[in-house]
Scaffold this active site. Structure first.
Site, mmCIF file in Angstrom:
data_model
loop_
_atom_site.group_PDB
_atom_site.id
_atom_site.type_symbol
_atom_site.label_atom_id
_atom_site.label_comp_id
_atom_site.label_asym_id
_atom_site.label_seq_id
_atom_site.Cartn_x
_atom_site.Cartn_y
_atom_site.Cartn_z
ATOM 1 N N LYS A 47 0.911 -1.292 0.077
ATOM 2 C CA LYS A 47 -0.048 -0.106 0.010
ATOM 3 C C LYS A 47 0.824 1.336 0.152
ATOM 4 C CE LYS A 47 -2.245 -0.686 3.951
ATOM 5 N NZ LYS A 47 -1.964 -2.147 4.360
ATOM 6 N N ARG A 58 -9.423 1.309 8.333
ATOM 7 C CA ARG A 58 -9.306 0.240 8.945
ATOM 8 C C ARG A 58 -10.591 -0.740 9.547
ATOM 9 N NH1 ARG A 58 -3.115 1.098 8.645
ATOM 10 N NH2 ARG A 58 -2.183 -0.907 8.838
ATOM 11 N N ARG A 115 11.385 -6.279 5.474
ATOM 12 C CA ARG A 115 11.138 -4.911 5.196
ATOM 13 C C ARG A 115 11.848 -4.017 6.110
ATOM 14 N NH1 ARG A 115 5.169 -2.853 4.921
ATOM 15 N NH2 ARG A 115 4.810 -3.493 6.885
ATOM 16 N N ARG A 149 10.686 -1.880 11.399
ATOM 17 C CA ARG A 149 9.438 -1.408 12.368
ATOM 18 C C ARG A 149 9.390 -2.265 13.529
ATOM 19 N NH1 ARG A 149 4.946 -0.068 8.128
ATOM 20 N NH2 ARG A 149 3.526 -0.817 9.803
ATOM 21 N N ARG A 194 -1.012 -8.521 13.558
ATOM 22 C CA ARG A 194 -1.660 -7.629 12.470
ATOM 23 C C ARG A 194 -2.436 -8.223 11.608
ATOM 24 N NH1 ARG A 194 3.496 -5.195 10.751
ATOM 25 N NH2 ARG A 194 2.141 -3.766 9.427
#
Ligand code: AMP
Length: 213
Positions: free
Chosen positions: A13, A88, A127, A160, A171
């Protein structure tokens, strides 16, 4: 034009919303980036959000709705926008429609980036994010030119806290339970389009452009 980009964590995204916004001359609004900025500045909002964020939970709707309503009221939405990470939950989607209605605007398109669970887990594990400009990098698919350094601004690249394996599981569960129903919200009003988010990033981008036009 006002566009919502939907998809599970790791679907791409952030990368695609940023490209779409510069290509169409829209403002990129990323609520995750806004929260990270509040947390690193140590604001009241940042302090309230931190615990939820680090555990991989959603920050409560009232906080998020106030944050997005303030942004739209303060900065206007005439330029159009690509929303990334908001809404969300179904109540957030309803509140967004209401806030935009006041200014005479509306979300015209919601696009869902579809990616399998295995691919999401693989992408998130690799990531890294820039502590300064927030640009995402990936050790496997888009490694930085110099290890640990952002290609865009020279800032430091870190994982992160919510990309650690325990938080990722959480998540993905939160996504299934609370965010996936948002697809139905936009489907019902005929605004939802689906894009295969597993293609290479350039291909995903052209599919995305076709979906919003
Ligand atoms: P993101 O960078 O979009 O993956 O967001 C990272 C984290 O910020 C999420 O896991 C949530 O804890 C929080 N967050 C971002 N946007 C929202 C939202 N619209 N509602 C609730 N929590 C959010």
């Amino acid at each position: 034009m006002r566009i919502v980009l939907l998809g599970p964590p790791g679907a791409g995204k952030g990368t695609q919303a940023s490209r779409l916004a510069s290509n169409l001359g829209l403002v990129h609004v990323a609520t995750g980036d806004m929260l990270r900025a509040e947390m690193s500045a140590g604001t009241e909002l940042g302090k309230k959000a931190k615990g939820y964020y680090e555990a991989g939970d959603l920050v409560p709707d009232d906080i998020m709705i106030r944050m997005i309503a303030a942004l739209i009221e303060d900065e206007g939405d005439e330029a159009g926008m690509v929303l990334d990470g908001f809404p969300r939950t179904v109540p957030q989607a309803g509140a967004l429609d209401e806030v935009l209605q006041h200014s005479g605007g509306a979300i015209e398109r919601a696009v869902n980036l579809r990616v399998s669970r295995d691919e999401l887990v693989r992408r998130i594990a690799g990531r890294l994010i820039c502590t300064s400009c927030q640009r995402p990098h990936n050790i496997e698919s888009s490694p930085p030119g110099k290890e640990g350094v952002c290609d865009e601004c020279g800032g430091e690249l870190v994982q992160r806290p919510d990309d650690r394996p325990e938080a990722v599981e959480r998540r993905l569960k939160v996504y299934e339970e609370q965010t996936a129903p948002v697809l139905g919200y936009y489907e019902k009003s005929g605004r939802l389009r689906q894009v295969d988010g597993e293609q290479d990033p350039d291909r995903v981008f052209s599919l995305l452009l076709a979906a919003v036009r």
